[in-house]
Design a protein around this motif. Structure first.
Motif, PDB file in Angstrom:
ATOM      1  N   ILE A 191      40.890  39.431 -16.414  1.00  0.00           N
ATOM      2  CA  ILE A 191      41.226  38.657 -15.211  1.00  0.00           C
ATOM      3  C   ILE A 191      41.498  37.217 -15.623  1.00  0.00           C
ATOM      4  N   SER A 192      42.581  36.679 -15.108  1.00  0.00           N
ATOM      5  CA  SER A 192      42.915  35.289 -15.413  1.00  0.00           C
ATOM      6  C   SER A 192      43.208  34.558 -14.112  1.00  0.00           C
ATOM      7  N   THR A 193      42.667  33.356 -13.993  1.00  0.00           N
ATOM      8  CA  THR A 193      42.868  32.572 -12.767  1.00  0.00           C
ATOM      9  C   THR A 193      43.654  31.306 -13.068  1.00  0.00           C
ATOM     10  N   SER A 194      44.639  31.015 -12.253  1.00  0.00           N
ATOM     11  CA  SER A 194      45.353  29.731 -12.335  1.00  0.00           C
ATOM     12  C   SER A 194      45.200  29.047 -10.992  1.00  0.00           C
ATOM     13  N   GLY A 195      44.899  27.772 -11.024  1.00  0.00           N
ATOM     14  CA  GLY A 195      44.700  27.081  -9.753  1.00  0.00           C
ATOM     15  C   GLY A 195      45.040  25.615  -9.837  1.00  0.00           C
ATOM     16  N   SER A 196      45.291  25.051  -8.655  1.00  0.00           N
ATOM     17  CA  SER A 196      45.702  23.647  -8.617  1.00  0.00           C
ATOM     18  C   SER A 196      44.510  22.717  -8.798  1.00  0.00           C
ATOM     19  N   TYR A 197      43.294  23.248  -8.776  1.00  0.00           N
ATOM     20  CA  TYR A 197      42.109  22.395  -8.894  1.00  0.00           C
ATOM     21  C   TYR A 197      41.448  22.479 -10.269  1.00  0.00           C
ATOM     22  N   GLU A 198      42.102  23.168 -11.208  1.00  0.00           N
ATOM     23  CA  GLU A 198      41.492  23.307 -12.526  1.00  0.00           C
ATOM     24  C   GLU A 198      41.560  22.012 -13.320  1.00  0.00           C
ATOM     25  N   ARG A 199      42.759  21.449 -13.393  1.00  0.00           N
ATOM     26  CA  ARG A 199      42.958  20.183 -14.108  1.00  0.00           C
ATOM     27  C   ARG A 199      43.873  19.346 -13.246  1.00  0.00           C
ATOM     28  N   ALA A 224      44.625  29.072  -5.604  1.00  0.00           N
ATOM     29  CA  ALA A 224      44.344  29.797  -6.848  1.00  0.00           C
ATOM     30  C   ALA A 224      44.883  31.216  -6.767  1.00  0.00           C
ATOM     31  N   VAL A 225      45.236  31.747  -7.908  1.00  0.00           N
ATOM     32  CA  VAL A 225      45.605  33.163  -7.981  1.00  0.00           C
ATOM     33  C   VAL A 225      44.936  33.763  -9.217  1.00  0.00           C
ATOM     34  N   SER A 226      44.302  34.918  -9.019  1.00  0.00           N
ATOM     35  CA  SER A 226      43.674  35.634 -10.137  1.00  0.00           C
ATOM     36  C   SER A 226      44.460  36.921 -10.357  1.00  0.00           C
ATOM     37  N   VAL A 227      44.845  37.160 -11.614  1.00  0.00           N
ATOM     38  CA  VAL A 227      45.591  38.390 -11.919  1.00  0.00           C
ATOM     39  C   VAL A 227      44.709  39.296 -12.769  1.00  0.00           C
ATOM     40  N   PHE A 228      44.723  40.584 -12.436  1.00  0.00           N
ATOM     41  CA  PHE A 228      43.921  41.603 -13.119  1.00  0.00           C
ATOM     42  C   PHE A 228      44.867  42.529 -13.870  1.00  0.00           C
ATOM     43  N   SER A 229      44.593  42.748 -15.161  1.00  0.00           N
ATOM     44  CA  SER A 229      45.479  43.605 -15.960  1.00  0.00           C
ATOM     45  C   SER A 229      44.705  44.149 -17.159  1.00  0.00           C
ATOM     46  N   ASP A 230      45.198  45.241 -17.738  1.00  0.00           N
ATOM     47  CA  ASP A 230      44.608  45.741 -18.989  1.00  0.00           C
ATOM     48  C   ASP A 230      44.772  44.726 -20.106  1.00  0.00           C
ATOM     49  N   SER A 231      45.837  43.945 -20.020  1.00  0.00           N
ATOM     50  CA  SER A 231      46.148  42.975 -21.064  1.00  0.00           C
ATOM     51  C   SER A 231      45.802  41.574 -20.580  1.00  0.00           C
ATOM     52  N   ALA A 232      44.935  40.870 -21.331  1.00  0.00           N
ATOM     53  CA  ALA A 232      44.586  39.493 -20.959  1.00  0.00           C
ATOM     54  C   ALA A 232      45.794  38.588 -21.149  1.00  0.00           C
ATOM     55  N   THR A 233      46.621  38.896 -22.156  1.00  0.00           N
ATOM     56  CA  THR A 233      47.838  38.095 -22.388  1.00  0.00           C
ATOM     57  C   THR A 233      48.699  38.126 -21.122  1.00  0.00           C
ATOM     58  N   ASP A 234      48.890  39.334 -20.589  1.00  0.00           N
ATOM     59  CA  ASP A 234      49.721  39.474 -19.389  1.00  0.00           C
ATOM     60  C   ASP A 234      49.050  38.805 -18.185  1.00  0.00           C
ATOM     61  N   ALA A 235      47.736  39.020 -18.031  1.00  0.00           N
ATOM     62  CA  ALA A 235      47.029  38.426 -16.889  1.00  0.00           C
ATOM     63  C   ALA A 235      47.183  36.907 -16.908  1.00  0.00           C
ATOM     64  N   ASP A 236      47.058  36.317 -18.108  1.00  0.00           N
ATOM     65  CA  ASP A 236      47.155  34.858 -18.246  1.00  0.00           C
ATOM     66  C   ASP A 236      48.560  34.378 -17.879  1.00  0.00           C
ATOM     67  N   ALA A 237      49.569  34.984 -18.503  1.00  0.00           N
ATOM     68  CA  ALA A 237      50.956  34.571 -18.213  1.00  0.00           C
ATOM     69  C   ALA A 237      51.254  34.757 -16.725  1.00  0.00           C
ATOM     70  N   LEU A 238      50.796  35.873 -16.179  1.00  0.00           N
ATOM     71  CA  LEU A 238      51.144  36.186 -14.789  1.00  0.00           C
ATOM     72  C   LEU A 238      50.409  35.304 -13.783  1.00  0.00           C
ATOM     73  N   SER A 239      49.176  34.894 -14.093  1.00  0.00           N
ATOM     74  CA  SER A 239      48.496  34.046 -13.102  1.00  0.00           C
ATOM     75  C   SER A 239      49.245  32.716 -12.999  1.00  0.00           C
ATOM     76  N   THR A 240      49.688  32.189 -14.128  1.00  0.00           N
ATOM     77  CA  THR A 240      50.474  30.944 -14.082  1.00  0.00           C
ATOM     78  C   THR A 240      51.807  31.202 -13.365  1.00  0.00           C
ATOM     79  N   ALA A 241      52.479  32.308 -13.739  1.00  0.00           N
ATOM     80  CA  ALA A 241      53.783  32.617 -13.143  1.00  0.00           C
ATOM     81  C   ALA A 241      53.666  32.788 -11.624  1.00  0.00           C
ATOM     82  N   CYS A 242      52.630  33.525 -11.178  1.00  0.00           N
ATOM     83  CA  CYS A 242      52.461  33.767  -9.737  1.00  0.00           C
ATOM     84  C   CYS A 242      52.214  32.464  -8.998  1.00  0.00           C
ATOM     85  N   PHE A 243      51.455  31.581  -9.623  1.00  0.00           N
ATOM     86  CA  PHE A 243      51.186  30.296  -8.977  1.00  0.00           C
ATOM     87  C   PHE A 243      52.496  29.521  -8.789  1.00  0.00           C
ATOM     88  N   VAL A 244      53.342  29.557  -9.821  1.00  0.00           N
ATOM     89  CA  VAL A 244      54.622  28.831  -9.745  1.00  0.00           C
ATOM     90  C   VAL A 244      55.546  29.482  -8.715  1.00  0.00           C
TER      91      VAL A 244
END
Ligand code: AMP
Ligand code: MG
Length: 347
Positions: free
Chosen positions: A236-244, A271-291
């Motif tokens: 699970i990876s979270t991207s949010g406007s309040y992180e930094r 914030a958006v949290s993405v859940f995936s088998d791949s942490a690489t994908d979850a990370d890229a996608l949480s940023t992408a979804c936020f954008v």
């Protein structure tokens, strides 16, 4: 006045384990963030120690290759050689560059691994973060074309001089996947790896139940979790406007950039949290979804198998994709699960 605030761990772990099971953990600072590894094992302690050491070494290696802020790294070599020549990348890291380019294409550049020039201008997360001049942003945008990145099979070439790779939106996930691989290869069946808020749960909890991952209100520093998600063998990876972020003249500027404008993304999501088998994908996608914003993010996720997401909006409503709903619990009455269509225009 400028104010800087960084939420290190927007997601925290709620774990429990049988007393017979030994928990061995280590915390390391790497890739510009706090990385924690927790192993749950009945094997002798020395085995877990060795695995923790291998994990630490791998994190140090990844830092040497992927850091955008160190004096020397492979990534900095690639940036320095922009417009001049390709730079070889170790074979075990090359797939990260391929995956980053895959998501750049897939999101039409909303996820942009050559956003580095703009990221450096804003410098969010560092002491001298400030709002850049508009003309400097316009100028830097000319060197953010992801189509000007050439992957040769063994090397990376940035075709225009001054282009800058920044893998900050995907490297934490890649590191989590690397550590998961090491832990699994060592025969450890239960572990939790947290690379600056990108979390990989290996297997189930030692008691056979799912891991409960708590998601905090990103606006409350060190607050209690407001939502919990029950997961197994999942990242699970979270991207949010309040992180930094920093504040200047009463305006808050956060660290996720809209590559179309060069300014921090503005939308109604916090914030958006993405859940995936791949942490690489979850990370890229949480940023992408936020954008991308909610509507486009939902469309993108529908095209990707076994990928789910949870969105928190500024009115405290929470939407999840269909496959996740049954595993989510709202813990704080200030938040409420809303219909998936609530934030889709015209519905
Ligand atoms: P994350 O915390 O995973 O959402 O990643 C945010 C980090 O990725 C920022 O601190 C930047 O280094 C970088 N970044 C910012 N905007 C983008 C973007 N649109 N695409 C790719 N990386 C970005
Ligand atoms: Mg990310």
């Amino acid at each position: 006045m400028k104010k800087y605030c960084f939420f290190l761990l927007p997601v925290l772990l709620l774990a429990s384990c049988k007393p017979a099971v030994r928990k061995e953990s280590r915390t390391v600072f790497a890739l510009g963030t706090v990385c924690s590894i927790q192993l749950f094992t009945e094997k002798p302690q020395s085995k877990a120690d060795t695995v923790l050491q291998i994990c630490t070494r791998r994190l140090e290696e990844l830092e040497r290759h992927l850091s955008a802020n160190a004096e020397i790294s492979t990534l900095i070599d690639i940036n320095k050689a922009s417009g001049v020549s390709a730079v070889n990348v170790p074979a075990d890291i090359y797939p990260l560059f391929e995956r980053a380019m895959f998501f750049a294409e897939k999101t039409d550049g909303a996820f942009n691994p050559v956003i580095g020039g703009i990221v450096k201008l804003w410098n969010i997360g560092f002491e001298n973060a400030r709002k850049p001049e508009d003309r400097d942003i316009r100028d830097a945008l000319f060197r953010t074309g992801y189509k000007d990145v050439q992957l040769t099979g063994t090397a990376v070439f940035l075709k225009k001089a001054g282009m800058k790779l920044d893998l900050g939106a995907i490297a934490k996930g890649f590191a989590a996947d690397e550590l998961t691989r090491i832990v699994r290869q060592a025969g450890i069946a239960h572990a939790v790896i947290d690379i600056g808020g990108t979390i990989s749960a290996v297997g189930k909890r030692p008691d056979g139940k799912r891991w409960n991952i708590g998601i905090r209100d990103p606006r409350v520093q060190q607050g209690q979790p407001v939502i919990s998600a029950a997961i197994e063998s999942c990242s699970i990876s979270t991207s949010g406007s309040y992180e930094r972020y920093f504040e200047q003249d009463g305006v808050r500027y956060h660290h996720i950039i809209d590559p179309a404008t060069g300014y921090p993304v503005r939308n109604n999501m916090i914030a958006v949290s993405v859940f995936s088998d791949s942490a690489t994908d979850a990370d890229a996608l949480s940023t992408a979804c936020f954008v991308l914003g909610y509507e486009k993010a939902v469309k993108l996720l529908a095209e990707l198998p076994d990928t789910e997401a949870l969105f928190i909006f500024d009115d405290n409503s929470v939407c999840t994709t269909a496959g996740l709903a049954q595993h989510i619990k709202v813990l704080d009455s200030a938040f409420r699960l809303a219909d998936m269509n609530k934030h889709i225009t015209g519905k």
